[in-house]
Design a protein around this motif. Structure first.
Motif, PDB file in Angstrom:
ATOM      1  N   ILE A  53      36.017  39.112  35.100  1.00 55.59           N
ATOM      2  CA  ILE A  53      35.863  38.223  36.252  1.00 55.59           C
ATOM      3  C   ILE A  53      34.410  37.807  36.446  1.00 55.59           C
ATOM      4  N   ALA A  54      33.477  38.724  36.270  1.00 58.76           N
ATOM      5  CA  ALA A  54      32.062  38.381  36.447  1.00 58.76           C
ATOM      6  C   ALA A  54      31.640  37.308  35.451  1.00 58.76           C
ATOM      7  N   ALA A  55      32.062  37.449  34.197  1.00 59.58           N
ATOM      8  CA  ALA A  55      31.709  36.447  33.186  1.00 59.58           C
ATOM      9  C   ALA A  55      32.399  35.114  33.451  1.00 59.58           C
ATOM     10  N   ASP A  82      39.882  36.353  45.006  1.00 60.56           N
ATOM     11  CA  ASP A  82      38.984  36.857  46.052  1.00 60.56           C
ATOM     12  C   ASP A  82      37.525  36.704  45.626  1.00 60.56           C
ATOM     13  N   ARG A  83      37.224  37.067  44.380  1.00 60.51           N
ATOM     14  CA  ARG A  83      35.849  37.011  43.893  1.00 60.51           C
ATOM     15  C   ARG A  83      35.356  35.570  43.788  1.00 60.51           C
ATOM     16  N   PHE A  84      36.178  34.679  43.240  1.00 55.43           N
ATOM     17  CA  PHE A  84      35.801  33.272  43.137  1.00 55.43           C
ATOM     18  C   PHE A  84      35.574  32.673  44.529  1.00 55.43           C
ATOM     19  N   THR A  85      36.454  32.994  45.461  1.00 55.00           N
ATOM     20  CA  THR A  85      36.332  32.458  46.818  1.00 55.00           C
ATOM     21  C   THR A  85      35.038  32.934  47.468  1.00 55.00           C
ATOM     22  N   GLU A  86      34.690  34.204  47.278  1.00 54.23           N
ATOM     23  CA  GLU A  86      33.423  34.735  47.811  1.00 54.23           C
ATOM     24  C   GLU A  86      32.225  33.976  47.260  1.00 54.23           C
ATOM     25  N   GLU A  87      32.350  33.470  46.040  1.00 59.27           N
ATOM     26  CA  GLU A  87      31.256  32.738  45.408  1.00 59.27           C
ATOM     27  C   GLU A  87      31.309  31.239  45.708  1.00 59.27           C
ATOM     28  N   GLY A  88      32.260  30.822  46.526  1.00 57.18           N
ATOM     29  CA  GLY A  88      32.375  29.407  46.864  1.00 57.18           C
ATOM     30  C   GLY A  88      32.975  28.562  45.764  1.00 57.18           C
ATOM     31  N   CYS A  91      39.611  28.247  43.273  1.00 52.94           N
ATOM     32  CA  CYS A  91      40.424  28.979  42.295  1.00 52.94           C
ATOM     33  C   CYS A  91      41.853  29.035  42.798  1.00 52.94           C
ATOM     34  N   LEU A  92      42.790  28.573  41.991  1.00 43.34           N
ATOM     35  CA  LEU A  92      44.193  28.551  42.385  1.00 43.34           C
ATOM     36  C   LEU A  92      44.868  29.865  42.024  1.00 43.34           C
ATOM     37  N   GLY A  93      45.416  30.510  43.033  1.00 40.53           N
ATOM     38  CA  GLY A  93      46.143  31.754  42.833  1.00 40.53           C
ATOM     39  C   GLY A  93      46.127  32.569  44.103  1.00 40.53           C
ATOM     40  N   PRO A  94      47.009  33.560  44.215  1.00 46.57           N
ATOM     41  CA  PRO A  94      47.030  34.413  45.400  1.00 46.57           C
ATOM     42  C   PRO A  94      45.895  35.435  45.386  1.00 46.57           C
ATOM     43  N   THR A  95      45.580  35.951  46.551  1.00 48.52           N
ATOM     44  CA  THR A  95      44.615  37.039  46.650  1.00 48.52           C
ATOM     45  C   THR A  95      45.191  38.297  46.012  1.00 48.52           C
ATOM     46  N   ALA A  96      44.333  39.286  45.803  1.00 47.69           N
ATOM     47  CA  ALA A  96      44.796  40.544  45.224  1.00 47.69           C
ATOM     48  C   ALA A  96      45.854  41.189  46.111  1.00 47.69           C
ATOM     49  N   ALA A  97      45.676  41.089  47.429  1.00 44.27           N
ATOM     50  CA  ALA A  97      46.645  41.694  48.350  1.00 44.27           C
ATOM     51  C   ALA A  97      48.014  41.037  48.205  1.00 44.27           C
ATOM     52  N   ALA A  98      48.042  39.712  48.108  1.00 42.48           N
ATOM     53  CA  ALA A  98      49.314  39.006  47.969  1.00 42.48           C
ATOM     54  C   ALA A  98      49.902  39.178  46.578  1.00 42.48           C
ATOM     55  N   ALA A  99      49.042  39.333  45.577  1.00 43.43           N
ATOM     56  CA  ALA A  99      49.509  39.483  44.189  1.00 43.43           C
ATOM     57  C   ALA A  99      50.181  40.826  43.948  1.00 43.43           C
ATOM     58  N   ARG A 100      50.145  41.725  44.931  1.00 39.15           N
ATOM     59  CA  ARG A 100      50.897  42.968  44.799  1.00 39.15           C
ATOM     60  C   ARG A 100      52.399  42.712  44.688  1.00 39.15           C
ATOM     61  N   LEU A 101      52.840  41.519  45.101  1.00 39.57           N
ATOM     62  CA  LEU A 101      54.244  41.169  44.900  1.00 39.57           C
ATOM     63  C   LEU A 101      54.640  41.311  43.435  1.00 39.57           C
ATOM     64  N   GLU A 102      53.701  41.024  42.538  1.00 40.10           N
ATOM     65  CA  GLU A 102      53.956  41.217  41.116  1.00 40.10           C
ATOM     66  C   GLU A 102      53.359  42.511  40.608  1.00 40.10           C
ATOM     67  N   GLY A 262      50.287  38.676  56.975  1.00 43.11           N
ATOM     68  CA  GLY A 262      48.858  38.378  56.987  1.00 43.11           C
ATOM     69  C   GLY A 262      48.299  37.825  55.703  1.00 43.11           C
ATOM     70  N   HIS A 263      49.167  37.329  54.805  1.00 40.38           N
ATOM     71  CA  HIS A 263      48.708  36.787  53.531  1.00 40.38           C
ATOM     72  C   HIS A 263      48.859  35.269  53.522  1.00 40.38           C
ATOM     73  N   HIS A 264      47.760  34.556  53.270  1.00 35.89           N
ATOM     74  CA  HIS A 264      47.847  33.112  53.050  1.00 35.89           C
ATOM     75  C   HIS A 264      48.053  32.917  51.559  1.00 35.89           C
ATOM     76  N   TYR A 265      49.272  32.628  51.174  1.00 36.86           N
ATOM     77  CA  TYR A 265      49.598  32.533  49.760  1.00 36.86           C
ATOM     78  C   TYR A 265      49.321  31.125  49.265  1.00 36.86           C
ATOM     79  N   CYS A 266      48.469  31.020  48.245  1.00 36.69           N
ATOM     80  CA  CYS A 266      48.156  29.731  47.641  1.00 36.69           C
ATOM     81  C   CYS A 266      48.211  29.887  46.129  1.00 36.69           C
ATOM     82  N   GLY A 267      49.194  29.271  45.506  1.00 40.51           N
ATOM     83  CA  GLY A 267      49.321  29.389  44.060  1.00 40.51           C
ATOM     84  C   GLY A 267      50.763  29.262  43.628  1.00 40.51           C
ATOM     85  N   PHE A 268      50.998  29.586  42.358  1.00 39.40           N
ATOM     86  CA  PHE A 268      52.350  29.549  41.827  1.00 39.40           C
ATOM     87  C   PHE A 268      53.096  30.812  42.259  1.00 39.40           C
TER      88      PHE A 268
END
Length: 424
Positions: A53-55, A82-88, A91-102, A262-268
């Motif tokens: 993710i950092a790279a 989450d990391r991309f959003t923090e950096e401004g 990025c399309l996809g759910p947060t780590a919290a919402a991605a627990r669904l998978e 409490g999850h704003h789900y944005c993505g596939f």
């Protein structure tokens, strides 16, 4: 716009191929990509791992990427959005919290129960003795699932108690590492499987065409479970009336449940369904596009993928509609010998440059060395075609497969043929 696709499989090749067709896209980067994406116009591979993710953040900054689309599940569960959003960075996809669904089958099952979304009867275990007692007390067929991510392979369909117990014991003893330290045992549902995939932003969503994949490796739905050996769209068993039921009873309650939690789900969002006599039931959630379902769906999608994903990221998905090619599409996966348990890699692949306007060969596990394409993974290629009928699409695909040479390659000969559809 400059678009970054994260991943290296057939799904990512298909997404990049479709994104590159957008007039909004000046260039599409794929990290790390494969030999197929390297050969596409307007597409450039970048040697960055999908889980670094950092790279990936450094890459997005350096290349001035306008939008990142995440293909595989592992970086989503690890918190890439989450990391991309923090950096401004968009990025399309759910947060780590919402991605627990998978990322966690037990989390998904608890979510389904909490929000009254229909699924199979189930229990979660981390103790072998407790799992054995449950199986003894509940005779019949079961499905045993590793709780965590196992690349689509941590599922065993067991017809009897002995098979289920053996699968549960193997998983709890480390067959899938940490992913199997906890397991879900659920009743085996009877019916027809279908995949229902949407692009969502909060409560707004657009639904892609239905699809159906074939998980078992061998003809006749035999052999071990895999990440998917082929898919077709639309799903044979989903008509307009059933689609309304799926939206009302599965998709919309899921999005409302995520919001309530409490999850704003944005993505596939991908709902893997079993269409039973009592209605659709959720088998699993994926927080990304399916593979190989992406390939036939992207072949049918006429809408601008970049415009759609941009609308989702910026909260403007409401009112969007999809334009879909009415023709069916079908994809057959060509896999390496030994797949899925011990796939062989490093073999040369011949016949990829043959001109065939009827088909598209999406690369999955490939790399290029000195101008030669080599196999580099279990699922190597996904040959895909549209057709006036599903049978015509099949004919195009299997004819093209006959021109590709990979020593010892495996592929099914019955993709798109089910007892309820076209007869073998």
């Amino acid at each position: 716009m400059k678009i970054l696709i994260v991943g290296s499989g057939g799904r990512e090749h298909a997404l990049a191929w479709k994104a590159a067709q957008s007039p909004l896209a000046s260039e599409v980067l794929v990290a790390p990509g494969n030999a197929g994406t390297a050969r596409e116009p307007k597409i450039r591979n970048c040697p960055v791992a999908a889980t670094d993710i950092a790279a990936l953040i450094d890459l997005a900054r350096r290349e001035r990427v306008d939008l990142t689309i995440v293909g595989p599940e592992a970086p989503l569960v690890a918190g890439i959005v989450d990391r991309f959003t923090e950096e401004g960075l968009a990025c399309l996809g759910p947060t780590a919290a919402a991605a627990r669904l998978e990322g966690s089958k037990s989390f998904a099952k608890a979510f389904l129960a909490r929000h009254g979304i229909p699924t199979a009867r189930h229990e979660t275990f981390s103790d072998q003795a407790a799992a054995a007692r449950y199986l003894k007390d509940h005779p019949g067929a079961h499905v045993v699932k590793a709780d965590g991510l196992a690349s689509g392979k941590g599922v065993v369909v067991a017809e009897d108690e002995a098979t289920a117990l053996a699968a549960a014991t193997a998983m709890l003893n480390g067959e899938f590492g940490e992913a199997g330290r906890r397991i879900v045992i659920e009743e085996r549902l009877i019916g027809v499987e279908a995949s229902f995939i949407v692009l969502a932003c909060g409560l707004d969503y657009v639904a892609f065409p239905t699809s159906e994949d074939h998980k078992r490796r061998d003809d006749g739905d035999r052999g071990p479970n895999t990440g998917g050996m082929g898919a077709f769209s639309p799903a044979s068993a989903v008509d307009a009336a059933l689609e309304i039921v799926i939206r009302r009873e599965i998709i919309e309650p899921t999005l409302r449940g995520l919001k309530a939690d409490g999850h704003h789900y944005c993505g596939f969002l991908y709902a893997g369904l079993m269409l039973t006599a009592d209605g659709p039931r959720v088998l699993e959630y994926n927080c990304r596009f399916g593979d190989p379902e992406t390939q036939p769906i992207m072949m049918r999608l006429r809408s601008d993928l970049v415009a759609l994903t941009q609308a989702a990221v910026h909260g403007r998905l409401g009112g969007e509609t999809l334009e879909i090619d009415p023709r069916p599409a079908l994809c057959v996966v060509l896999a390496a010998p030994g797949y899925p348990a011990d796939p062989r890699t490093g073999d040369m692949i011949a016949g990829l440059d043959a001109a065939d306007p009827q088909t598209k060969v999406f690369h999955a596990g490939t790399r290029e060395l000195d101008g030669q394409v080599l196999s580099s993974g279990g699922r190597v290629l996904g040959v895909t075609s549209l057709g006036a009928t599903l049978e015509e699409a099949r004919e195009h695909v299997y004819r093209r497969l006959g021109t590709i040479a990979l020593d010892g390659a495996l592929y099914r000969h019955d993709i798109g043929r089910r007892p309820y559809g076209v007869k073998p």
